[in-house]
Write a protein that holds these residues in place. Sequence first.
Motif, PDB file in Angstrom:
ATOM      1  N   VAL A  88       0.838  -1.208   0.000  1.00  0.00           N
ATOM      2  CA  VAL A  88       0.000   0.000   0.000  1.00  0.00           C
ATOM      3  C   VAL A  88       0.870   1.254   0.000  1.00  0.00           C
ATOM      4  O   VAL A  88       0.604   2.200  -0.746  1.00  0.00           O
ATOM      5  CB  VAL A  88      -0.961  -0.009   1.207  1.00  0.00           C
ATOM      6  CG1 VAL A  88      -1.642   1.337   1.383  1.00  0.00           C
ATOM      7  CG2 VAL A  88      -2.003  -1.102   1.041  1.00  0.00           C
ATOM      8  N   GLU A  89       1.928   1.266   0.794  1.00  0.00           N
ATOM      9  CA  GLU A  89       2.805   2.438   0.839  1.00  0.00           C
ATOM     10  C   GLU A  89       3.465   2.694  -0.514  1.00  0.00           C
ATOM     11  O   GLU A  89       3.668   3.836  -0.908  1.00  0.00           O
ATOM     12  CB  GLU A  89       3.893   2.251   1.903  1.00  0.00           C
ATOM     13  CG  GLU A  89       3.372   2.365   3.317  1.00  0.00           C
ATOM     14  CD  GLU A  89       4.407   1.950   4.354  1.00  0.00           C
ATOM     15  OE1 GLU A  89       5.475   1.421   3.962  1.00  0.00           O
ATOM     16  OE2 GLU A  89       4.142   2.158   5.538  1.00  0.00           O
ATOM     17  N   ASP A  90       3.793   1.636  -1.230  1.00  0.00           N
ATOM     18  CA  ASP A  90       4.495   1.786  -2.503  1.00  0.00           C
ATOM     19  C   ASP A  90       3.569   2.129  -3.661  1.00  0.00           C
ATOM     20  O   ASP A  90       3.983   2.839  -4.582  1.00  0.00           O
ATOM     21  CB  ASP A  90       5.263   0.505  -2.840  1.00  0.00           C
ATOM     22  CG  ASP A  90       6.492   0.324  -1.969  1.00  0.00           C
ATOM     23  OD1 ASP A  90       6.890   1.292  -1.294  1.00  0.00           O
ATOM     24  OD2 ASP A  90       7.054  -0.789  -1.960  1.00  0.00           O
ATOM     25  N   TYR A  91       2.343   1.633  -3.664  1.00  0.00           N
ATOM     26  CA  TYR A  91       1.521   1.729  -4.859  1.00  0.00           C
ATOM     27  C   TYR A  91       0.250   2.573  -4.728  1.00  0.00           C
ATOM     28  O   TYR A  91      -0.392   2.842  -5.733  1.00  0.00           O
ATOM     29  CB  TYR A  91       1.145   0.332  -5.349  1.00  0.00           C
ATOM     30  CG  TYR A  91       2.356  -0.439  -5.805  1.00  0.00           C
ATOM     31  CD1 TYR A  91       3.025  -0.078  -6.963  1.00  0.00           C
ATOM     32  CD2 TYR A  91       2.851  -1.497  -5.062  1.00  0.00           C
ATOM     33  CE1 TYR A  91       4.152  -0.754  -7.382  1.00  0.00           C
ATOM     34  CE2 TYR A  91       3.980  -2.186  -5.476  1.00  0.00           C
ATOM     35  CZ  TYR A  91       4.620  -1.813  -6.628  1.00  0.00           C
ATOM     36  OH  TYR A  91       5.730  -2.491  -7.043  1.00  0.00           O
ATOM     37  N   VAL A  92      -0.130   2.955  -3.522  1.00  0.00           N
ATOM     38  CA  VAL A  92      -1.314   3.801  -3.355  1.00  0.00           C
ATOM     39  C   VAL A  92      -0.830   5.211  -3.042  1.00  0.00           C
ATOM     40  O   VAL A  92      -0.153   5.430  -2.038  1.00  0.00           O
ATOM     41  CB  VAL A  92      -2.235   3.270  -2.235  1.00  0.00           C
ATOM     42  CG1 VAL A  92      -3.428   4.185  -2.037  1.00  0.00           C
ATOM     43  CG2 VAL A  92      -2.689   1.857  -2.552  1.00  0.00           C
ATOM     44  N   HIS A  93      -1.186   6.158  -3.897  1.00  0.00           N
ATOM     45  CA  HIS A  93      -0.648   7.510  -3.766  1.00  0.00           C
ATOM     46  C   HIS A  93      -1.687   8.529  -3.324  1.00  0.00           C
ATOM     47  O   HIS A  93      -1.359   9.694  -3.145  1.00  0.00           O
ATOM     48  CB  HIS A  93      -0.013   7.941  -5.087  1.00  0.00           C
ATOM     49  CG  HIS A  93       1.084   7.009  -5.520  1.00  0.00           C
ATOM     50  ND1 HIS A  93       2.247   6.838  -4.812  1.00  0.00           N
ATOM     51  CD2 HIS A  93       1.171   6.155  -6.570  1.00  0.00           C
ATOM     52  CE1 HIS A  93       3.011   5.942  -5.413  1.00  0.00           C
ATOM     53  NE2 HIS A  93       2.377   5.510  -6.484  1.00  0.00           N
ATOM     54  N   THR A  94      -2.933   8.124  -3.166  1.00  0.00           N
ATOM     55  CA  THR A  94      -3.957   9.005  -2.630  1.00  0.00           C
ATOM     56  C   THR A  94      -3.953   8.842  -1.119  1.00  0.00           C
ATOM     57  O   THR A  94      -4.182   7.739  -0.609  1.00  0.00           O
ATOM     58  CB  THR A  94      -5.339   8.630  -3.208  1.00  0.00           C
ATOM     59  OG1 THR A  94      -5.240   8.606  -4.628  1.00  0.00           O
ATOM     60  CG2 THR A  94      -6.396   9.612  -2.776  1.00  0.00           C
TER      61      THR A  94
END
Length: 127
Positions: A88-94
Amino acid sequence: MSNLRTPLKNALGLGSAKQGAHHFIVQRLTAVALLFLSLWFVWTVLGALHGDYAAARALVAQPFNAVLMLAFIVAVFWHAQLGLQVVVEDYVHTRWLEVALQIAIKFLCFLGGAASALAVIRIALGR
């Protein structure tokens, strides 16, 4: 005027989060624990494969097996939570979605681990 600042000057004072090394170490420790616990788990499941339901309950009810099963459950859910956190930290940017997913992951991993541990404890106590 701010574009004349060097990257070092921009980074000074921000400091480190002081959490990355801990997360890395815990993830590796749970992975090593899962290596050994998974071998035990597969060995136990293969041993109970041809038995009936009562034999499987009796196998889990043995104190040694119950303790190792609880350790396996804790390690699995903790390792899963750490791994999903990194994804989640790497791929979710919202930001709001990232926070919501992190909370949901932690909650679901805790809920799954607690339910699994309760099942093992109930079997071990003979209820």
